[in-house]
Write a protein that holds these residues in place. Structure first.
Motif, PDB file in Angstrom:
ATOM      1  N   GLN A 102       0.750  -1.178  -0.253  1.00  0.00           N
ATOM      2  CA  GLN A 102       0.047  -0.020   0.092  1.00  0.00           C
ATOM      3  C   GLN A 102       0.687   1.202  -0.050  1.00  0.00           C
ATOM      4  O   GLN A 102       2.111   1.159   0.233  1.00  0.00           O
ATOM      5  CB  GLN A 102      -0.807   0.020   1.268  1.00  0.00           C
ATOM      6  N   LEU A 103       0.366   2.324  -0.457  1.00  0.00           N
ATOM      7  CA  LEU A 103       1.036   3.558  -0.482  1.00  0.00           C
ATOM      8  C   LEU A 103       0.548   4.470   0.585  1.00  0.00           C
ATOM      9  O   LEU A 103      -0.518   4.865   0.864  1.00  0.00           O
ATOM     10  CB  LEU A 103       0.783   4.136  -1.906  1.00  0.00           C
ATOM     11  N   TYR A 114      -4.469   2.009  -3.605  1.00  0.00           N
ATOM     12  CA  TYR A 114      -3.312   1.601  -2.975  1.00  0.00           C
ATOM     13  C   TYR A 114      -3.302   2.291  -1.597  1.00  0.00           C
ATOM     14  O   TYR A 114      -2.461   2.036  -0.930  1.00  0.00           O
ATOM     15  CB  TYR A 114      -2.108   1.607  -3.590  1.00  0.00           C
ATOM     16  N   ASP A 115      -4.161   3.368  -1.543  1.00  0.00           N
ATOM     17  CA  ASP A 115      -3.985   4.219  -0.428  1.00  0.00           C
ATOM     18  C   ASP A 115      -3.994   3.385   0.922  1.00  0.00           C
ATOM     19  O   ASP A 115      -5.326   3.106   1.275  1.00  0.00           O
ATOM     20  CB  ASP A 115      -5.012   5.350  -0.498  1.00  0.00           C
ATOM     21  N   VAL A 116      -3.157   3.538   1.802  1.00  0.00           N
ATOM     22  CA  VAL A 116      -3.219   2.980   3.125  1.00  0.00           C
ATOM     23  C   VAL A 116      -4.182   3.788   4.155  1.00  0.00           C
ATOM     24  O   VAL A 116      -4.570   3.187   4.965  1.00  0.00           O
ATOM     25  CB  VAL A 116      -1.706   2.932   3.651  1.00  0.00           C
ATOM     26  N   PHE A 117      -4.295   5.023   3.815  1.00  0.00           N
ATOM     27  CA  PHE A 117      -5.191   5.995   4.618  1.00  0.00           C
ATOM     28  C   PHE A 117      -6.731   6.092   4.320  1.00  0.00           C
ATOM     29  O   PHE A 117      -7.317   7.021   4.617  1.00  0.00           O
ATOM     30  CB  PHE A 117      -4.486   7.276   4.927  1.00  0.00           C
ATOM     31  N   ALA A 118      -6.843   5.562   3.076  1.00  0.00           N
ATOM     32  CA  ALA A 118      -8.220   5.822   2.440  1.00  0.00           C
ATOM     33  C   ALA A 118      -9.344   5.691   3.377  1.00  0.00           C
ATOM     34  O   ALA A 118      -9.338   4.712   4.309  1.00  0.00           O
ATOM     35  CB  ALA A 118      -8.459   4.665   1.491  1.00  0.00           C
ATOM     36  N   CYS A 140      -9.141  11.268   5.080  1.00  0.00           N
ATOM     37  CA  CYS A 140      -8.418  11.274   3.928  1.00  0.00           C
ATOM     38  C   CYS A 140      -9.207  10.517   2.687  1.00  0.00           C
ATOM     39  O   CYS A 140      -9.682   9.511   2.707  1.00  0.00           O
ATOM     40  CB  CYS A 140      -7.062  10.389   3.930  1.00  0.00           C
ATOM     41  N   LEU A 141      -9.458  11.498   1.430  1.00  0.00           N
ATOM     42  CA  LEU A 141     -10.017  11.060   0.267  1.00  0.00           C
ATOM     43  C   LEU A 141      -9.236  10.518  -0.816  1.00  0.00           C
ATOM     44  O   LEU A 141      -9.574  10.828  -1.913  1.00  0.00           O
ATOM     45  CB  LEU A 141     -11.079  12.306   0.136  1.00  0.00           C
ATOM     46  N   GLY A 142      -8.035  10.407  -0.312  1.00  0.00           N
ATOM     47  CA  GLY A 142      -7.052  10.037  -1.572  1.00  0.00           C
ATOM     48  C   GLY A 142      -6.539  11.422  -2.460  1.00  0.00           C
ATOM     49  O   GLY A 142      -6.428  12.393  -1.633  1.00  0.00           O
ATOM     50  N   VAL A 143      -5.978  11.108  -3.477  1.00  0.00           N
ATOM     51  CA  VAL A 143      -5.418  12.385  -4.311  1.00  0.00           C
ATOM     52  C   VAL A 143      -6.302  12.873  -5.389  1.00  0.00           C
ATOM     53  O   VAL A 143      -7.181  11.923  -5.981  1.00  0.00           O
ATOM     54  CB  VAL A 143      -4.003  11.841  -4.806  1.00  0.00           C
ATOM     55  N   GLY A 180       2.649  19.457  -2.432  1.00  0.00           N
ATOM     56  CA  GLY A 180       4.150  19.505  -2.169  1.00  0.00           C
ATOM     57  C   GLY A 180       4.622  18.763  -1.196  1.00  0.00           C
ATOM     58  O   GLY A 180       3.810  17.909  -0.706  1.00  0.00           O
ATOM     59  N   GLY A 181       6.089  18.767  -1.260  1.00  0.00           N
ATOM     60  CA  GLY A 181       6.406  17.560  -0.491  1.00  0.00           C
ATOM     61  C   GLY A 181       6.911  17.864   1.109  1.00  0.00           C
ATOM     62  O   GLY A 181       7.401  17.064   1.850  1.00  0.00           O
ATOM     63  N   GLU A 182       6.783  18.994   1.518  1.00  0.00           N
ATOM     64  CA  GLU A 182       7.102  19.428   2.950  1.00  0.00           C
ATOM     65  C   GLU A 182       6.235  19.061   3.958  1.00  0.00           C
ATOM     66  O   GLU A 182       6.157  19.509   5.094  1.00  0.00           O
ATOM     67  CB  GLU A 182       7.508  20.908   3.083  1.00  0.00           C
ATOM     68  N   ILE A 183       5.147  18.096   3.536  1.00  0.00           N
ATOM     69  CA  ILE A 183       4.443  17.474   4.517  1.00  0.00           C
ATOM     70  C   ILE A 183       4.129  16.334   4.680  1.00  0.00           C
ATOM     71  O   ILE A 183       4.615  15.408   3.921  1.00  0.00           O
ATOM     72  CB  ILE A 183       2.996  18.335   4.238  1.00  0.00           C
ATOM     73  N   SER A 184       3.840  15.929   6.003  1.00  0.00           N
ATOM     74  CA  SER A 184       3.993  14.550   6.431  1.00  0.00           C
ATOM     75  C   SER A 184       2.186  14.017   6.879  1.00  0.00           C
ATOM     76  O   SER A 184       1.805  14.743   7.416  1.00  0.00           O
ATOM     77  CB  SER A 184       4.711  13.867   7.384  1.00  0.00           C
ATOM     78  N   LEU A 185       1.844  12.852   6.473  1.00  0.00           N
ATOM     79  CA  LEU A 185       0.550  12.253   6.894  1.00  0.00           C
ATOM     80  C   LEU A 185       0.743  11.237   8.085  1.00  0.00           C
ATOM     81  O   LEU A 185       1.471  10.637   7.701  1.00  0.00           O
ATOM     82  CB  LEU A 185      -0.257  11.556   5.761  1.00  0.00           C
ATOM     83  N   ARG A 186      -0.259  11.609   8.941  1.00  0.00           N
ATOM     84  CA  ARG A 186      -0.028  10.476  10.137  1.00  0.00           C
ATOM     85  C   ARG A 186      -1.525  10.100  10.517  1.00  0.00           C
ATOM     86  O   ARG A 186      -2.504  10.940  10.372  1.00  0.00           O
ATOM     87  CB  ARG A 186       0.443  10.965  11.370  1.00  0.00           C
ATOM     88  N   ALA A 187      -1.800   8.766  10.994  1.00  0.00           N
ATOM     89  CA  ALA A 187      -2.987   8.349  11.334  1.00  0.00           C
ATOM     90  C   ALA A 187      -3.319   9.278  12.765  1.00  0.00           C
ATOM     91  O   ALA A 187      -2.464   9.387  13.383  1.00  0.00           O
ATOM     92  CB  ALA A 187      -3.097   6.905  11.724  1.00  0.00           C
ATOM     93  N   SER A 188      -4.509   9.699  12.787  1.00  0.00           N
ATOM     94  CA  SER A 188      -4.938  10.331  14.040  1.00  0.00           C
ATOM     95  C   SER A 188      -6.121   9.947  14.696  1.00  0.00           C
ATOM     96  O   SER A 188      -6.846   9.173  14.263  1.00  0.00           O
ATOM     97  CB  SER A 188      -4.930  11.749  14.079  1.00  0.00           C
TER      98      SER A 188
END
Ligand code: ATP
Ligand code: BTN
Length: 241
Positions: free
Chosen positions: A92-93, A191-195, A211-214, A233-241
């Motif tokens: 998964q991504l 493949y979205d792990v956070f869908a 999260c609704l994907g991209v 952009g690339g300067e952000i990170s996603l986490r489960a909350s």
């Protein structure tokens, strides 16, 4: 180019690009170990000697730097598809650059750009894929991780995997050059792990939502109180909350 031990295969390609005879498009550099494996945002990629994959791929992107944003997603989709199809794992991504199996990180993608003299830009797509990590990895990786040997229960033929990955990436990048990110939107979302999960964003933007994907450009979509917001952009990170 096959290297025994190097600082970073991405750095090797960056240096080649500064030389008088730059690499040909689709050149691959692989190494057995890295002493300065790079992750995103200054983080490190643990790269012990052994049976892993440290792989960098050079591509000249005719659309220029603007289009480069979707590249780590395109490379992630290519690797995920390959792992699912050829190795029967549920890869998964995690937006924008991580590959997970059963909640454990198995691979990461690091896209770096080099010297743009004209409209086109030089792109280096670095992929680290764990194939057989030593037990001591536990002391070096501060999140759950996996490797392909353990995930498949098979002995992995790295040479075959390198060729498969080079092919898969070449096909994906050719498609991306002709059709843009659009064909990858559905693949990523599948493949979205956070869908449909509640996630939070940190870094240059902070927010939380479902999260609704991209979207069709590769921006991640979060729904908060009925509003959908896209984060680029690339300067952000996603986490489960
Ligand atoms: P994000 O990309 O969302 O910011 P991240 O925490 O995974 O997430 P990255 O910069 O993508 O950050 O990757 C670097 C991180 O990956 C390291 O901080 C470490 O936690 C982890 N890591 C480093 N080496 C490995 C490895 N060989 N296998 C799995 N994970 C690793
Ligand atoms: C990440 O998850 O942050 C991305 C990790 C990318 C690691 C690969 S290993 C081959 C290439 N060379 C590097 O120094 N980094 C990438």
């Amino acid at each position: 180019f096959v290297q025994h031990i190097t600082d970073s295969t991405n750095l090797q390609l960056l240096q080649m690009l500064q030389n008088a005879s730059p690499p040909l498009k689709a050149t691959v550099v692989v190494a057995e170990a890295q002493t300065a494996g790079r992750g995103r945002r200054g983080r490190q990629w643990y790269s012990p000697y052994g049976s892993n994959l440290y792989f960098s791929y050079y591509w000249r992107l005719e659309q220029g730097v603007q289009a480069a944003m979707g590249l780590s997603l395109v490379a992630g989709c290519a690797l995920c598809s390959l792992l699912r199809r050829e190795y029967q794992v549920n890869a998964q991504l995690k937006w924008p650059n991580d590959i997970y199996i059963n909640g454990h990180k198995i691979a990461g993608v690091l896209v770096e750009l080099a010297g743009q003299a004209d409209a086109a830009c030089n792109v280096i797509i670095g992929i680290g894929l764990n194939i057989a990590l030593p037990e001591t990895a536990l002391q070096h990786i501060n999140q759950p991780y996996a490797d392909l040997t353990q995930a498949t229960g098979q002995l992995i033929d790295r040479n075959k995997l390198i060729v498969q990955l080079q092919d898969e990436l070449t096909n994906a990048l050719n498609t991306f050059e002709i059709e843009g990110f659009k064909p990858f939107q559905q693949i990523f979302n599948q493949y979205d792990v956070f869908a449909k999960c509640l996630v939070s964003i940190s870094g240059s933007a902070t927010a939380s939502g479902i999260c609704l994907g991209v979207d069709e450009n590769g921006a991640v979509l979060l729904e908060q109180d009925g509003n959908i917001q896209a984060y680029y952009g690339g300067e952000i990170s996603l986490r489960a909350s």
